[in-house]
Design a protein around this motif. Structure first.
Motif, PDB file in Angstrom:
ATOM      1  N   PRO A 179      66.552  24.587  51.671  1.00  0.00           N
ATOM      2  CA  PRO A 179      67.762  24.652  50.839  1.00  0.00           C
ATOM      3  C   PRO A 179      68.313  23.259  50.534  1.00  0.00           C
ATOM      4  O   PRO A 179      68.365  22.400  51.417  1.00  0.00           O
ATOM      5  CB  PRO A 179      68.745  25.446  51.707  1.00  0.00           C
ATOM      6  CG  PRO A 179      67.911  26.174  52.684  1.00  0.00           C
ATOM      7  CD  PRO A 179      66.712  25.324  52.930  1.00  0.00           C
ATOM      8  N   PRO A 180      68.715  23.041  49.297  1.00  0.00           N
ATOM      9  CA  PRO A 180      69.309  21.743  48.951  1.00  0.00           C
ATOM     10  C   PRO A 180      70.747  21.652  49.466  1.00  0.00           C
ATOM     11  O   PRO A 180      71.371  22.665  49.782  1.00  0.00           O
ATOM     12  CB  PRO A 180      69.283  21.752  47.419  1.00  0.00           C
ATOM     13  CG  PRO A 180      69.406  23.203  47.068  1.00  0.00           C
ATOM     14  CD  PRO A 180      68.631  23.938  48.132  1.00  0.00           C
ATOM     15  N   ASP A 181      71.249  20.440  49.544  1.00  0.00           N
ATOM     16  CA  ASP A 181      72.647  20.227  49.923  1.00  0.00           C
ATOM     17  C   ASP A 181      73.503  20.391  48.668  1.00  0.00           C
ATOM     18  O   ASP A 181      73.677  19.460  47.884  1.00  0.00           O
ATOM     19  CB  ASP A 181      72.816  18.827  50.515  1.00  0.00           C
ATOM     20  CG  ASP A 181      74.247  18.564  50.967  1.00  0.00           C
ATOM     21  OD1 ASP A 181      75.083  19.486  50.857  1.00  0.00           O
ATOM     22  OD2 ASP A 181      74.515  17.435  51.416  1.00  0.00           O
ATOM     23  N   LEU A 182      74.025  21.617  48.474  1.00  0.00           N
ATOM     24  CA  LEU A 182      74.790  21.910  47.261  1.00  0.00           C
ATOM     25  C   LEU A 182      76.192  21.325  47.286  1.00  0.00           C
ATOM     26  O   LEU A 182      76.878  21.324  46.261  1.00  0.00           O
ATOM     27  CB  LEU A 182      74.856  23.424  47.043  1.00  0.00           C
ATOM     28  CG  LEU A 182      73.515  24.107  46.739  1.00  0.00           C
ATOM     29  CD1 LEU A 182      73.708  25.617  46.600  1.00  0.00           C
ATOM     30  CD2 LEU A 182      72.883  23.533  45.478  1.00  0.00           C
ATOM     31  N   SER A 183      76.612  20.826  48.450  1.00  0.00           N
ATOM     32  CA  SER A 183      77.963  20.263  48.520  1.00  0.00           C
ATOM     33  C   SER A 183      78.085  19.019  47.644  1.00  0.00           C
ATOM     34  O   SER A 183      79.189  18.624  47.253  1.00  0.00           O
ATOM     35  CB  SER A 183      78.317  19.914  49.968  1.00  0.00           C
ATOM     36  OG  SER A 183      77.482  18.866  50.454  1.00  0.00           O
ATOM     37  N   ARG A 184      76.959  18.406  47.339  1.00  0.00           N
ATOM     38  CA  ARG A 184      76.978  17.195  46.521  1.00  0.00           C
ATOM     39  C   ARG A 184      76.504  17.457  45.091  1.00  0.00           C
ATOM     40  O   ARG A 184      76.386  16.517  44.295  1.00  0.00           O
ATOM     41  CB  ARG A 184      76.092  16.123  47.167  1.00  0.00           C
ATOM     42  CG  ARG A 184      76.538  15.721  48.567  1.00  0.00           C
ATOM     43  CD  ARG A 184      75.644  14.642  49.128  1.00  0.00           C
ATOM     44  NE  ARG A 184      76.047  14.250  50.471  1.00  0.00           N
ATOM     45  CZ  ARG A 184      75.462  13.280  51.178  1.00  0.00           C
ATOM     46  NH1 ARG A 184      74.440  12.615  50.660  1.00  0.00           N
ATOM     47  NH2 ARG A 184      75.886  12.988  52.393  1.00  0.00           N
ATOM     48  N   ALA A 185      76.199  18.725  44.799  1.00  0.00           N
ATOM     49  CA  ALA A 185      75.691  19.044  43.466  1.00  0.00           C
ATOM     50  C   ALA A 185      76.808  18.970  42.425  1.00  0.00           C
ATOM     51  O   ALA A 185      77.928  19.419  42.669  1.00  0.00           O
ATOM     52  CB  ALA A 185      75.072  20.438  43.477  1.00  0.00           C
ATOM     53  N   ARG A 186      76.496  18.434  41.294  1.00  0.00           N
ATOM     54  CA  ARG A 186      77.478  18.316  40.223  1.00  0.00           C
ATOM     55  C   ARG A 186      77.496  19.576  39.363  1.00  0.00           C
ATOM     56  O   ARG A 186      76.483  20.271  39.265  1.00  0.00           O
ATOM     57  CB  ARG A 186      77.151  17.104  39.345  1.00  0.00           C
ATOM     58  CG  ARG A 186      77.274  15.773  40.068  1.00  0.00           C
ATOM     59  CD  ARG A 186      77.002  14.626  39.124  1.00  0.00           C
ATOM     60  NE  ARG A 186      77.197  13.338  39.786  1.00  0.00           N
ATOM     61  CZ  ARG A 186      77.054  12.169  39.176  1.00  0.00           C
ATOM     62  NH1 ARG A 186      76.725  12.131  37.890  1.00  0.00           N
ATOM     63  NH2 ARG A 186      77.257  11.047  39.846  1.00  0.00           N
ATOM     64  N   PRO A 187      78.612  19.897  38.751  1.00  0.00           N
ATOM     65  CA  PRO A 187      78.680  21.048  37.850  1.00  0.00           C
ATOM     66  C   PRO A 187      77.589  20.973  36.782  1.00  0.00           C
ATOM     67  O   PRO A 187      77.336  19.899  36.209  1.00  0.00           O
ATOM     68  CB  PRO A 187      80.075  20.937  37.233  1.00  0.00           C
ATOM     69  CG  PRO A 187      80.879  20.212  38.259  1.00  0.00           C
ATOM     70  CD  PRO A 187      79.922  19.220  38.868  1.00  0.00           C
ATOM     71  N   GLY A 188      76.945  22.107  36.565  1.00  0.00           N
ATOM     72  CA  GLY A 188      75.870  22.166  35.581  1.00  0.00           C
ATOM     73  C   GLY A 188      74.494  21.908  36.142  1.00  0.00           C
ATOM     74  O   GLY A 188      73.484  22.139  35.459  1.00  0.00           O
ATOM     75  N   ALA A 189      74.395  21.444  37.401  1.00  0.00           N
ATOM     76  CA  ALA A 189      73.081  21.198  38.004  1.00  0.00           C
ATOM     77  C   ALA A 189      72.361  22.521  38.249  1.00  0.00           C
ATOM     78  O   ALA A 189      72.986  23.513  38.622  1.00  0.00           O
ATOM     79  CB  ALA A 189      73.240  20.432  39.311  1.00  0.00           C
ATOM     80  N   PRO A 190      71.064  22.569  38.048  1.00  0.00           N
ATOM     81  CA  PRO A 190      70.325  23.827  38.244  1.00  0.00           C
ATOM     82  C   PRO A 190      70.237  24.209  39.714  1.00  0.00           C
ATOM     83  O   PRO A 190      70.130  23.353  40.584  1.00  0.00           O
ATOM     84  CB  PRO A 190      68.946  23.521  37.663  1.00  0.00           C
ATOM     85  CG  PRO A 190      68.800  22.039  37.793  1.00  0.00           C
ATOM     86  CD  PRO A 190      70.179  21.477  37.590  1.00  0.00           C
TER      87      PRO A 190
END
Length: 320
Positions: free
Chosen positions: A48-59
């Motif tokens: 699993p990726p670290d989604l806490s750092r994902a920017r809006p719109g990232a897949p």
């Protein structure tokens, strides 16, 4: 209703005392249920990726092949079926806080397929469920340990052996080519340790084939054919560690050899020397109850040649 109509009915309807009952459907074939689950099995999981750092719109992509169970707002739940030793298991991954969700309920998705994008309004999250919700650290460990998984139906040669059915089926690229009756060890239940006369359950590979007169006082009971499996496997080794029979170094060595489809350590208390062979004479299941060997899978002498010829070195064998 005519007898012809009855014969062509898909469901037999019985009317008893004014109530209507549907005839019970036959139980599912255990071999087909194991080999061809309704959801195609995963061939591995991505960490699993670290989604806490994902920017809006990232897949946001699926961690593995699976089927979409739920789509509600920005939430997507995907079920993943996978093989672990002789067991067919399932896990679910829930994704929340998504927008632009593509798949619908019932859709099949592949590993890496984009499910949606990080939303702008809600916090994005990903939770892996395997019997229970896993923490982030547990989810990373769970997926990393299952980055590559077997897909038995894709094996060039696969043998499935059912203890309950006393039956063996041999497949080539998922197509059944042989169906044979078999016997097992003299004692019932899965093999635990050397000398218990039980036949194991688990996923193994063919490491040796020999045909001709076998040496030793019990050589005749091989029926002139021997096909060795690499028991114990990685799960047997972990069981040995838990019981204090195998140290961690030996367990790791067994796991490495098993993955390479080579012979594993034969010196531990777990035992060894498991394979397919024939018998000194023709036998009957009704008379022997299929309890014959010291733990091996016993074939009828009449079936040995055809099975031996089709069983290739390295072939996957699953006993369940």
């Amino acid at each position: 209703m005519s007898s012809t109509s009855l014969h062509f009915s898909l469901l037999l309807v019985l009317v008893l005392g004014g109530s209507t009952c549907l005839a019970a459907s036959p139980p599912p074939d255990p071999f087909d249920a194991w080999l061809r689950p309704a959801t195609p099995p995963a061939d591995g999981f991505s960490v699993p990726p670290d989604l806490s750092r994902a920017r809006p719109g990232a897949p946001v992509a699926a961690l593995a092949r699976g089927r979409v169970l739920e789509v509600e707002g920005g939430r997507v739940v995907v079920e993943h079926v996978y093989y672990e030793n002789h067991a067919l298991l399932s896990a679910r991954v829930g994704y929340a806080g998504l927008e632009m969700v593509g798949p619908r309920v019932g859709d099949l998705v592949e590993r890496g397929q984009v499910l949606g994008r990080v939303g702008r309004a809600a916090k994005v999250s990903l939770v892996v469920h395997a019997d229970r919700p896993l923490s982030s650290a547990e989810a990373i460990r769970f997926t990393a340990e299952r980055s590559k998984l077997p897909v038995p139906a894709e094996e060039a040669t696969l043998v499935l052996v059912s203890h309950a059915e006393h039956q063996l089926r041999l497949y080539e690229r998922g197509r059944e080519v042989l169906r044979l009756e078999v016997g097992f060890g003299q004692a019932s239940g899965p093999k635990v340790e050397r000398g218990d006369n039980r036949t194991p359950v688990g996923m193994y590979f063919v490491t040796q084939k020999a045909r001709g007169k076998m040496p030793g006082p019990y050589g005749a009971y091989y029926g002139g054919h021997w096909m060795r499996l690499n028991y114990p496997n990685a799960w047997d080794a972990r069981r040995g560690v838990a019981r204090g029979w195998v140290d961690e170094r030996t367990a790791a060595r067994i796991a490495t050899a098993w993955v390479a489809r080579k012979d594993t350590d034969a010196s531990t208390r777990l035992g060894s020397g498991i394979g397919f062979h024939g018998w000194a004479e023709e036998w009957e299941l009704a008379r022997t109850r299929g309890r014959m060997s010291w733990g091996c899978i016993v074939l009828h002498p009449r079936d040995l040649s055809a099975f031996y010829e089709r069983l290739t070195p390295g072939a996957m064998v699953v006993l369940f």
